[in-house]
Design an enzyme around this catalytic site. Structure first.
Site, PDB file in Angstrom:
ATOM      1  N   ARG A   1       0.837  -1.213   0.000  1.00 34.41           N
ATOM      2  CA  ARG A   1       0.000   0.000   0.000  1.00 34.41           C
ATOM      3  C   ARG A   1       0.872   1.264   0.000  1.00 34.41           C
ATOM      4  NH1 ARG A   1      -2.280  -3.731  -0.803  1.00 34.41           N
ATOM      5  NH2 ARG A   1      -4.054  -4.670   0.260  1.00 34.41           N
TER       6      ARG A   1
ATOM      7  N   SER B   1     -10.323  -1.348   4.462  1.00 35.08           N
ATOM      8  CA  SER B   1      -9.440  -1.665   5.603  1.00 35.08           C
ATOM      9  C   SER B   1      -8.889  -0.367   6.169  1.00 35.08           C
ATOM     10  CB  SER B   1      -8.280  -2.543   5.152  1.00 35.08           C
ATOM     11  OG  SER B   1      -8.774  -3.721   4.579  1.00 35.08           O
TER      12      SER B   1
ATOM     13  N   GLU C   1      -4.181   2.730   7.070  1.00 37.34           N
ATOM     14  CA  GLU C   1      -4.032   2.657   5.602  1.00 37.34           C
ATOM     15  C   GLU C   1      -4.751   3.855   4.980  1.00 37.34           C
ATOM     16  OE1 GLU C   1      -4.928  -1.211   3.860  1.00 37.34           O
ATOM     17  OE2 GLU C   1      -5.795  -0.246   2.086  1.00 37.34           O
TER      18      GLU C   1
HETATM   19  C1  LIG Z   1     -15.603  -1.118   0.717  1.00 38.27           C
HETATM   20  C2  LIG Z   1     -14.154  -0.867   0.368  1.00 38.27           C
HETATM   21  C3  LIG Z   1     -13.343  -1.947   0.069  1.00 38.27           C
HETATM   22  C4  LIG Z   1     -11.985  -1.736  -0.244  1.00 38.27           C
HETATM   23  N1  LIG Z   1     -11.211  -2.819  -0.530  1.00 38.27           N
HETATM   24  C5  LIG Z   1      -9.902  -2.649  -0.811  1.00 38.27           C
HETATM   25  C6  LIG Z   1      -9.073  -3.778  -1.111  1.00 38.27           C
HETATM   26  O1  LIG Z   1      -9.532  -4.913  -1.161  1.00 38.27           O
HETATM   27  N2  LIG Z   1      -7.754  -3.545  -1.348  1.00 38.27           N
HETATM   28  C7  LIG Z   1      -7.218  -2.289  -1.339  1.00 38.27           C
HETATM   29  O2  LIG Z   1      -6.004  -2.155  -1.563  1.00 38.27           O
HETATM   30  N3  LIG Z   1      -7.980  -1.205  -1.069  1.00 38.27           N
HETATM   31  C8  LIG Z   1      -9.310  -1.358  -0.812  1.00 38.27           C
HETATM   32  N4  LIG Z   1     -10.079  -0.259  -0.527  1.00 38.27           N
HETATM   33  C9  LIG Z   1      -9.461   1.083  -0.476  1.00 38.27           C
HETATM   34  C10 LIG Z   1      -9.583   1.913  -1.771  1.00 38.27           C
HETATM   35  O3  LIG Z   1     -10.662   1.464  -2.557  1.00 38.27           O
HETATM   36  C11 LIG Z   1      -8.313   1.893  -2.608  1.00 38.27           C
HETATM   37  O4  LIG Z   1      -7.221   2.388  -1.894  1.00 38.27           O
HETATM   38  C12 LIG Z   1      -8.486   2.708  -3.900  1.00 38.27           C
HETATM   39  O5  LIG Z   1      -7.560   2.323  -4.857  1.00 38.27           O
HETATM   40  C13 LIG Z   1      -8.378   4.205  -3.733  1.00 38.27           C
HETATM   41  O6  LIG Z   1      -8.669   4.785  -5.007  1.00 38.27           O
HETATM   42  P1  LIG Z   1      -9.471   6.146  -5.099  1.00 38.27           P
HETATM   43  O7  LIG Z   1      -9.586   6.491  -6.528  1.00 38.27           O
HETATM   44  O8  LIG Z   1     -10.738   6.063  -4.336  1.00 38.27           O
HETATM   45  O9  LIG Z   1      -8.429   7.110  -4.402  1.00 38.27           O
HETATM   46  P2  LIG Z   1      -8.709   8.245  -3.311  1.00 38.27           P
HETATM   47  O10 LIG Z   1      -9.194   7.625  -2.063  1.00 38.27           O
HETATM   48  O11 LIG Z   1      -9.491   9.335  -3.895  1.00 38.27           O
HETATM   49  O12 LIG Z   1      -7.202   8.742  -3.096  1.00 38.27           O
HETATM   50  C14 LIG Z   1      -6.220   7.911  -2.536  1.00 38.27           C
HETATM   51  C15 LIG Z   1      -4.866   8.639  -2.584  1.00 38.27           C
HETATM   52  O13 LIG Z   1      -4.447   8.786  -3.916  1.00 38.27           O
HETATM   53  C16 LIG Z   1      -4.278  10.160  -4.252  1.00 38.27           C
HETATM   54  N5  LIG Z   1      -4.735  10.276  -5.632  1.00 38.27           N
HETATM   55  C17 LIG Z   1      -5.948   9.950  -6.132  1.00 38.27           C
HETATM   56  N6  LIG Z   1      -5.971  10.133  -7.465  1.00 38.27           N
HETATM   57  C18 LIG Z   1      -4.744  10.599  -7.806  1.00 38.27           C
HETATM   58  C19 LIG Z   1      -4.136  10.986  -9.028  1.00 38.27           C
HETATM   59  N7  LIG Z   1      -4.779  10.937 -10.200  1.00 38.27           N
HETATM   60  N8  LIG Z   1      -2.846  11.416  -9.001  1.00 38.27           N
HETATM   61  C20 LIG Z   1      -2.153  11.492  -7.848  1.00 38.27           C
HETATM   62  N9  LIG Z   1      -2.675  11.154  -6.647  1.00 38.27           N
HETATM   63  C21 LIG Z   1      -3.965  10.697  -6.638  1.00 38.27           C
HETATM   64  C22 LIG Z   1      -5.112  10.930  -3.254  1.00 38.27           C
HETATM   65  O14 LIG Z   1      -4.643  12.262  -3.057  1.00 38.27           O
HETATM   66  C23 LIG Z   1      -4.915  10.058  -2.022  1.00 38.27           C
HETATM   67  O15 LIG Z   1      -3.660  10.347  -1.446  1.00 38.27           O
HETATM   68  C24 LIG Z   1     -11.451  -0.426  -0.241  1.00 38.27           C
HETATM   69  C25 LIG Z   1     -12.284   0.667   0.050  1.00 38.27           C
HETATM   70  C26 LIG Z   1     -13.616   0.446   0.334  1.00 38.27           C
HETATM   71  C27 LIG Z   1     -14.496   1.613   0.620  1.00 38.27           C
END
Ligand SMILES: Cc1cc2nc3c(=O)[nH]c(=O)nc-3n(C[C@H](O)[C@H](O)[C@H](O)COP(=O)(O)OP(=O)(O)OC[C@H]3O[C@@H](n4cnc5c(N)ncnc54)[C@H](O)[C@@H]3O)c2cc1C
Length: 355
Positions: free
Chosen positions: A164, A237, A350
């Protein structure tokens, strides 16, 4: 195209669904938009938001600028070595990409099915599930370098991926490298990754598996354990699984056994069996944060509207839909204190905290 909203409510753009407002919200699509924002000095202090599925706005009021890519382009390109490259723009939803790859019979993404958020955020977080991490598929990430004002291509190695973790998380400021597009390498003639025992069991006895079969099995497994983001707010998580040295692991087991014996004079169990750990290739031991939270007695903890998800205590949920960032932070601190006092381990979140 750029769209600007002042004093914008971004609660619905996060999966936690906690109160969250920002001073300015800017939606953009292309490189020209990033150039424009750079020229206006916006990127120095702005925060990129993807699908908001790993974000916690702790106070509910973020005074700064949030930028969000609305670009959702995809391109499949067969390669001379037999693999297929899938290029996705940053705003492309990860699960839609998994579904698309499975539909056309490409292997690689199926174990990441059901993870919310966009591919840009996934590349930053190095998302992982059921034995696959994004880094296993990522060939390169095209990023907008805000210092030089141009698109640069980072190789997989340049992204310095860890658990991560990535180079993107260690920049001088959040918009220094904005993920613009991600190139994944997928396989038309791959094989399922069944390293995760529950997945192997779910597909036991099935032959001729397709990526879609695995995707369906993964989604069924996730639905048993995790809250549906459409119904219950969370950021997945909340804590990372701690990775400790072998010596530290011994100490943790001994400490836990002492606590057990103090509580129950008959406890004779072997400490190694008491605290489950997975030894990785470098000899370090990965512990289950969910197990630690459960066995530290935190499962029933709640603060305001924030509570733990009963079938997966690693997930803090907005249980009644009215939790605040402060509730979540207070619950987080309570859990960390308890796990520290029982196991001597400082759990690390995380989820990204935005003050
Ligand atoms: C129900 C649920 C289940 C999940 N299951 C998992 C799992 O199984 N495994 C796992 O690893 N994660 C899981 N997650 C966590 C999450 O979905 C992941 O971390 C996801 O990839 C985050 O992507 P996001 O687009 O929502 O990023 P955001 O939450 O919007 O951002 C995450 C980070 O990335 C940065 N960021 C976003 N976009 C960009 C960009 N274009 N350029 C530069 N920086 C950027 C943001 O500033 C922030 O620091 C889960 C979340 C939920 C709610």
């Amino acid at each position: 195209m750029i769209t600007i909203h002042e004093n914008f409510d971004i609660r619905k753009l996060t999966t936690f669904g906690l109160p969250a407002e920002c001073g300015r919200f800017i939606e953009y699509t292309g490189e020209d938009d990033l150039q424009k924002m750079r020229a206006e000095g916006i990127l120095r202090d702005a925060l990129p938001l993807g699908g908001g599925s790993n974000m916690l706005f702790t106070t509910g009021s973020f005074p700064g600028t949030v930028i969000h890519s609305t670009s959702r382009e995809s391109l499949l390109r067969p390669q001379s070595d037999g693999s297929v490259e899938l290029t996705l723009s940053a705003g492309y939803p990860l699960d839609e990409a998994c579904a698309m790859a499975a539909r056309v019979g490409l292997w690689g993404m199926e174990n990441l099915s059901g993870i919310p958020g966009n591919i840009g955020g996934a590349a930053v977080q190095n998302v992982g599930a059921y034995g696959t991490e994004l880094k296993d598929l990522l060939k390169s990430a095209v990023c907008f370098d805000s210092e030089v004002g141009e698109l640069v291509r980072l190789s997989n190695g340049d992204c310095r991926y860890g658990y991560r973790d990535s180079a993107f998380k260690h920049m001088e400021y959040p918009c220094r490298l904005i993920v613009y597009a991600v190139v994944l390498r997928l396989a038309p003639n791959g094989a399922p990754n069944l390293a995760y025992s529950r997945l192997a069991k779910a597909l036991e006895g099935r032959s001729g598996l397709t990526p879609m079969d695995v995707r369906r099995a993964i989604i069924a497994l996730r639905n048993q354990k995790l809250p549906d983001p459409a119904k219950v707010g969370s950021a997945g998580s909340f804590f990372k699984n701690p990775v400790v040295s072998a010596a530290e692991y011994e100490r943790i087991c001994a400490r836990y056994r002492e606590n057990m014996v103090a509580e129950d004079g008959n406890a004779q169990a072997d400490a190694d069996q008491l605290v489950p750990g997975h030894v990785n290739a470098s000899g370090e031991v990965k512990l289950s944060a969910a197990w630690l939270i459960d066995h530290a007695g935190c499962k029933s903890f709640s603060v305001g509207g924030a509570a733990l998800w009963p079938s997966q205590p690693l997930v803090i949920v907005n249980a009644d839909g009215h939790a605040t960032g402060a509730d979540v932070v207070a619950l987080e601190e309570r859990i960390r204190r308890r796990v520290q006092s029982v196991f001597g381990i400082d759990l690390q979140p995380e989820v990204i905290h935005i003050p």
